[in-house]
Design a protein around this motif. Sequence first.
Motif, PDB file in Angstrom:
ATOM      1  N   UNK A 292       0.878  -1.184   0.000  1.00 24.75           N
ATOM      2  CA  UNK A 292       0.000   0.000   0.000  1.00 24.75           C
ATOM      3  C   UNK A 292       0.909   1.225   0.000  1.00 24.75           C
ATOM      4  N   UNK A 293       1.434   1.562  -1.179  1.00 25.13           N
ATOM      5  CA  UNK A 293       2.516   2.537  -1.260  1.00 25.13           C
ATOM      6  C   UNK A 293       2.016   3.980  -1.234  1.00 25.13           C
TER       7      UNK A 293
ATOM      8  N   UNK B 247       6.883   9.581   3.528  1.00 28.81           N
ATOM      9  CA  UNK B 247       6.906   8.842   4.785  1.00 28.81           C
ATOM     10  C   UNK B 247       6.309   9.714   5.881  1.00 28.81           C
ATOM     11  N   UNK B 248       5.811   9.074   6.923  1.00 31.15           N
ATOM     12  CA  UNK B 248       5.227   9.797   8.046  1.00 31.15           C
ATOM     13  C   UNK B 248       4.059   9.041   8.626  1.00 31.15           C
ATOM     14  N   UNK B 249       3.615   9.453   9.803  1.00 32.46           N
ATOM     15  CA  UNK B 249       2.430   8.850  10.406  1.00 32.46           C
ATOM     16  C   UNK B 249       1.246   8.992   9.447  1.00 32.46           C
ATOM     17  N   UNK B 250       0.373   8.003   9.455  1.00 32.95           N
ATOM     18  CA  UNK B 250      -0.693   7.978   8.451  1.00 32.95           C
ATOM     19  C   UNK B 250      -1.567   9.234   8.526  1.00 32.95           C
ATOM     20  N   UNK B 251      -1.828   9.721   9.732  1.00 30.12           N
ATOM     21  CA  UNK B 251      -2.666  10.911   9.860  1.00 30.12           C
ATOM     22  C   UNK B 251      -1.971  12.129   9.275  1.00 30.12           C
ATOM     23  N   UNK B 252      -0.667  12.254   9.508  1.00 26.55           N
ATOM     24  CA  UNK B 252       0.086  13.393   8.984  1.00 26.55           C
ATOM     25  C   UNK B 252       0.159  13.348   7.459  1.00 26.55           C
TER      26      UNK B 252
ATOM     27  N   UNK C 202      12.281   6.223  -2.975  1.00 27.78           N
ATOM     28  CA  UNK C 202      11.168   7.043  -2.478  1.00 27.78           C
ATOM     29  C   UNK C 202       9.869   6.290  -2.747  1.00 27.78           C
ATOM     30  N   UNK C 203       9.624   5.281  -1.946  1.00 25.94           N
ATOM     31  CA  UNK C 203       8.400   4.492  -2.037  1.00 25.94           C
ATOM     32  C   UNK C 203       8.177   3.859  -0.673  1.00 25.94           C
ATOM     33  N   UNK C 204       7.051   4.156  -0.067  1.00 27.77           N
ATOM     34  CA  UNK C 204       6.859   3.794   1.335  1.00 27.77           C
ATOM     35  C   UNK C 204       5.556   3.011   1.505  1.00 27.77           C
ATOM     36  N   UNK C 205       5.644   1.922   2.264  1.00 29.49           N
ATOM     37  CA  UNK C 205       4.470   1.128   2.567  1.00 29.49           C
ATOM     38  C   UNK C 205       3.988   1.380   3.981  1.00 29.49           C
ATOM     39  N   UNK C 206       2.851   0.787   4.317  1.00 21.67           N
ATOM     40  CA  UNK C 206       2.329   0.896   5.677  1.00 21.67           C
ATOM     41  C   UNK C 206       3.127  -0.020   6.600  1.00 21.67           C
TER      42      UNK C 206
ATOM     43  N   UNK D 161       3.730   5.411   7.171  1.00 16.70           N
ATOM     44  CA  UNK D 161       4.310   5.106   5.867  1.00 16.70           C
ATOM     45  C   UNK D 161       5.826   5.222   6.009  1.00 16.70           C
ATOM     46  N   UNK D 162       6.514   4.138   5.673  1.00 16.36           N
ATOM     47  CA  UNK D 162       7.972   4.145   5.814  1.00 16.36           C
ATOM     48  C   UNK D 162       8.533   2.993   4.979  1.00 16.36           C
ATOM     49  N   UNK D 163       9.848   2.868   4.987  1.00 17.30           N
ATOM     50  CA  UNK D 163      10.489   1.732   4.316  1.00 17.30           C
ATOM     51  C   UNK D 163      10.028   0.430   4.964  1.00 17.30           C
ATOM     52  N   UNK D 164       9.566  -0.514   4.146  1.00 17.50           N
ATOM     53  CA  UNK D 164       9.039  -1.753   4.712  1.00 17.50           C
ATOM     54  C   UNK D 164      10.128  -2.574   5.390  1.00 17.50           C
TER      55      UNK D 164
END
Length: 325
Positions: free
Chosen positions: A152-153, A157-162, A218-222, A250-253
């Motif tokens: 789920x890219x 990156x960051x907290x989901x709410x942010x 630059x690709x971040x998953x949950x 969202x961050x590096x898996x």
Amino acid sequence: MTRTFLQPDDLHDLVSDQFGSDRRLAALDRLTGGTKKGVYRLRLDDRTTVMLYVWAADENYWPPSPTIPDDPFTDASGADLFAASHAALTAAGVRVPHLMMIDRDGRHLDADVALVEDAGARRLEAVLEHDPATAARPLSALGDALRRMHTAFGPYYGKVAAVARGEASQTRRAEDVVVDRALGHLDAAAARDARLADAHHRIAAHVRRLRSAVTPRVEYGLVHGELGPDHVLVTPAGEAVMIDFEGLTYFDVEWDHAWLQMRFGEAYSALRPVDLDPHRLELYRYAQTLSLIEGPLRIADTDFPDRKWMLDLAEWNITKALAAT
């Protein structure tokens, strides 16, 4: 400090409001082991049970720490983060406890609270230890959930709410956030342990060597952040239910997989992980080792009730950190 925890009389209005004035609380169990929020099992007079999460100062054993705008792993607690993370995981098709009610306005208690489904007391950790054959089904289901999360890219990156609000600061690359965290953990831990102080230069150089092998991406998953088998409940039907996900980001898996490899051990391969960058994984694995020194040493300085467990965890990871350099 003297901490005050919930008593049955504190929940009279909440039970009446949520379940009807004819319902009564038969018993209240405060579950041990949590460090940031209170977790209570409410046993009602019709023999049904529900879980209550409580975010209050008396339930949080961690000393205050500064919030760093572009570090998604700071301040990973609270009802707002719980609500945003619950929604994101549900949308991704991840099984989490059903949310029955959340109160961030103090209507029932002088604290933020959430009422959720009681998915049972069996943790995947215990099933893996005592009944590996039975663990196969929830392990497979957890692997499916993780692949949905880790594919789920998002571009930030960051907290989901942010991220959803467009407020996720991107002043550093993700791997540099991890390196700065690792060096900060090293500084703090070295102030508490002479062996780390003596090896400070060597450990810091090792972190920087690991960082030098990581190429941009630059690709971040949950990412859950701390997902071990103790953070997965197994229902009587064999479902794997993910809990303690307020730190969802969202961050590096590879951040999740470094933790998963450590916590699941031989069972990790049953999760059928997505493809990973080995250099990023190695850096994150070592950074988490340093985190598992500094964090336990810091909380051991508080009134956390199982201080010895924290000190033993720190000692185990001190040995790992020194051996790797």
